[in-house]
Design an enzyme around this catalytic site. Sequence first.
Site, PDB file in Angstrom:
ATOM      1  N   ASP A 144      15.338  44.520  14.398  1.00  0.00           N
ATOM      2  CA  ASP A 144      15.426  45.839  15.015  1.00  0.00           C
ATOM      3  C   ASP A 144      15.671  46.914  13.961  1.00  0.00           C
ATOM      4  O   ASP A 144      16.053  46.633  12.812  1.00  0.00           O
ATOM      5  CB  ASP A 144      16.575  45.812  16.040  1.00  0.00           C
ATOM      6  CG  ASP A 144      16.357  46.762  17.198  1.00  0.00           C
ATOM      7  OD1 ASP A 144      15.533  47.682  17.072  1.00  0.00           O
ATOM      8  OD2 ASP A 144      17.033  46.581  18.230  1.00  0.00           O
ATOM      9  N   ASP A 149      11.504  49.852  24.851  1.00  0.00           N
ATOM     10  CA  ASP A 149      12.731  49.504  25.573  1.00  0.00           C
ATOM     11  C   ASP A 149      12.561  49.709  27.066  1.00  0.00           C
ATOM     12  O   ASP A 149      13.403  49.281  27.851  1.00  0.00           O
ATOM     13  CB  ASP A 149      13.897  50.372  25.084  1.00  0.00           C
ATOM     14  CG  ASP A 149      14.582  49.757  23.877  1.00  0.00           C
ATOM     15  OD1 ASP A 149      14.293  48.593  23.554  1.00  0.00           O
ATOM     16  OD2 ASP A 149      15.414  50.451  23.250  1.00  0.00           O
TER      17      ASP A 149
HETATM   18  C1  GLA Z   1      17.320  48.282  20.624  1.00  0.00           C
HETATM   19  C2  GLA Z   1      16.281  47.292  21.087  1.00  0.00           C
HETATM   20  C3  GLA Z   1      16.768  46.577  22.316  1.00  0.00           C
HETATM   21  C4  GLA Z   1      18.061  45.880  22.012  1.00  0.00           C
HETATM   22  C5  GLA Z   1      19.083  46.877  21.487  1.00  0.00           C
HETATM   23  C6  GLA Z   1      20.326  46.176  20.983  1.00  0.00           C
HETATM   24  O1  GLA Z   1      17.438  49.334  21.525  1.00  0.00           O
HETATM   25  O2  GLA Z   1      15.065  47.921  21.291  1.00  0.00           O
HETATM   26  O3  GLA Z   1      15.811  45.662  22.769  1.00  0.00           O
HETATM   27  O4  GLA Z   1      17.834  44.871  21.074  1.00  0.00           O
HETATM   28  O5  GLA Z   1      18.572  47.645  20.419  1.00  0.00           O
HETATM   29  O6  GLA Z   1      21.249  47.039  20.477  1.00  0.00           O
END
Ligand code: GLA
Length: 750
Positions: free
Chosen positions: A471, A541
């Site tokens: 990420d 997301d």
């Molecule tokens: C980001 C990712 C999510 C999750 C969060 C965790 O927003 O896109 O899928 O992994 O971080 O903090």
Amino acid sequence: MPILFDPQARTFHLRNGQVSYLIRVLANGALGHVYFGGTLAESGPRGHLASREFLGFDNRLGEPVPLEYPTAGIGDYRVPALVVRAPDGSTANDLRYVSHRTFPGKPAIPGLPSTYVQAHEEAETLEILLADTPADLEVRLYYTIFVDRSVVARSARIRSLRQVPQTLLCAMSASLDLPDSDWNLVHFSGAWARERHVVKRRLGPGSMSFGSLRGASGHQHDPSLLLQREATTEQHGEAYGLSLVYSGNFLAEAEVGAFGTTRLRLGINPEGFAWNLEPGAEFCAPEAILVYSDDGMEALSDAYHTLYRDRLARGVWRDLPRPIVINNWEATYFDFDEPRLLAIASSARELGMELFVLDDGWFGQRDGDNTSLGDWTVNLAKLPGGIGGLARKIEELGLRFGIWIEPEMISQRSRLFTEHADWVVGVPARPRTEGRNQLVLDMSRGEVVDYLFGVLSDLLSHAPISYVKWDMNRNITEPYGGALPAERQGEFFHRYILGVYDLYDRLGRAFPNVLFESCAGGGGRFDPGMLAYAPQAWTSDDTDAIERLRIQWGTSQVYPLSSMAAHVSAVPNHQVGRITPLQTRAAVAFFGVLGYELDPTTLSAEERALVAGQIEFYKAHRELFQRGRFVRLRGPFEGDGNETAWMTVSRDRKQGVVGHYRILNGPNPGPSRLRLRGLDPAATYRVSVWPAGDDAIAKANAGLRGGDELMKMGLTIRSEDPNDSRSLGDFHARLFDLDADESAHPSSRE
Ligand code: GLA
């Protein structure tokens, strides 16, 4: 041979069955652009095309003949591809042809991701050396044409032969001049949770541009620029694509000149960029992938899909079926312990899921998003057996194990920050801006990359980890490399992304069996550069099925289904609060790499049966959903956007799955059909409807149907009886499963 050279006319012709690209050395040695488009005959009387010299300012047209790599300051007032500041401060450059060579295959670009060939016969490359003698500059332009793709891959390398450094201020990956401006510019824009929506704008005098200055390609704009004629559809008409294999700051621009010609340019964003060209050292600009189609957008997308899936993605996972993951993020957020995770995993296993992903919150003191990034040691209070202990228990359940990391980031509340505040990006004596309560590590520093490689190697070698979700949750502010001298600060952003690529590359080589998925707060760094290291990415997301129709439709313009991770999540949806049927959520997520992002232990018996059925259906069609030819039938950006339909078809046209989605239902809608594409008109298909049922739509479609009939007449998606639509409700989805029935004689069609 796909690259022909006519020594008399000093013309290069890169040619295959789909495209031609013509370049000519003009009489004064400048490198003229003649043509990029559909295939031309090998030779022809083309003397009239771009035959004039590059006349610069003397040319009363004010638009000198198109050049392959235009420079600034010599009479072409349109946007340049190259700007170099000489030691005396001047920035005029003039490139002339020196030599060229052609060779089979395709070279790699040092330090940067690029498309590749597996056998030399797959492509041929032209390298043209240009020089600006008074400036002691050399530019090498690379053009690769693949034998069977409508693609030309371009890149450029710049070298200074001066004894004192010169400064590179602009080095585009590609510049392309087109003779008219009768085009719509299409690009993919949005924000967090609504990435890559389709934007279409009519070109007009002046320039239109989009890009990124965030240190990543960003949620806001995808690094690809498409042109299409007003009349171009999915199936018909001309379209061009320029897509950048790069993950950092970029610029995409279309400029219409005084006489209605168009110049496109794509590359590293020159804003804030200044690279010191040390004597003899070479700067490599990233690769741009140019596609031309005169068969509409579907063919353009398919050229990108197959190239990016098969010759940009690499490693064992390139061709392997991707596992169905269960990710605990939306199920638990930071609030979990080992028993809770094992309960989720065990329940997911019963439903047929294949890989458990432990998301954020497993390390340091990470119970919220304001601490511990950088401390990649397990929180034993949550996971007493460590990552290894949990991973082994997950494997014993029959699932593989994957883990979330965010290596480029650091929390102020972390051990790493107390030890290495000097590794954090920031301008000395200026407060650092936090994003999501976190700061960014300076990936332009070799020791930071080395440190992260050590920490992550340790993690991956001490536990059976099969998958990594990498990420990156904030963009860069106060850009400044603490290890770079003042005169090199303009290199920071590019050096940052080179550091990211270096870390990815080293980890990928050290752990070749690990499947990497890239992520940046969802789709904030979903770009071709990342695909070279991580063959799939977390698309957004936003897991709401209706929002995903737009996101996946936009993403599909350039990126293959195998790159799009798509999860079924709980309702009310966590991003928009919408309640959609479970089958609709699956019917959207099927078109990509399927996963689940919910707590399966909270599902009712009925829901569990549905999920098990979804997984069974997906597994039976996984190859189609991940690697089929994607055909867009009805778009969420067209008309009122109420209906979307798309399909995936096997390369041999024997199998297909069609997805049809309706956002809002309406009363007494009247009958309606959906015509399919890409099938074999002579074949007979057995059509079944998913979810199975005996309603009017199922009855109207199930059975044997001719490919010709399905393409010319179509599937019935609304029956004639107004009462039939009552049961459907809003957010309705239906899949149609097509299987060529070799035994069926056309006369047996029902
Ligand atoms: C980001 C990712 C999510 C999750 C969060 C965790 O927003 O896109 O899928 O992994 O971080 O903090």
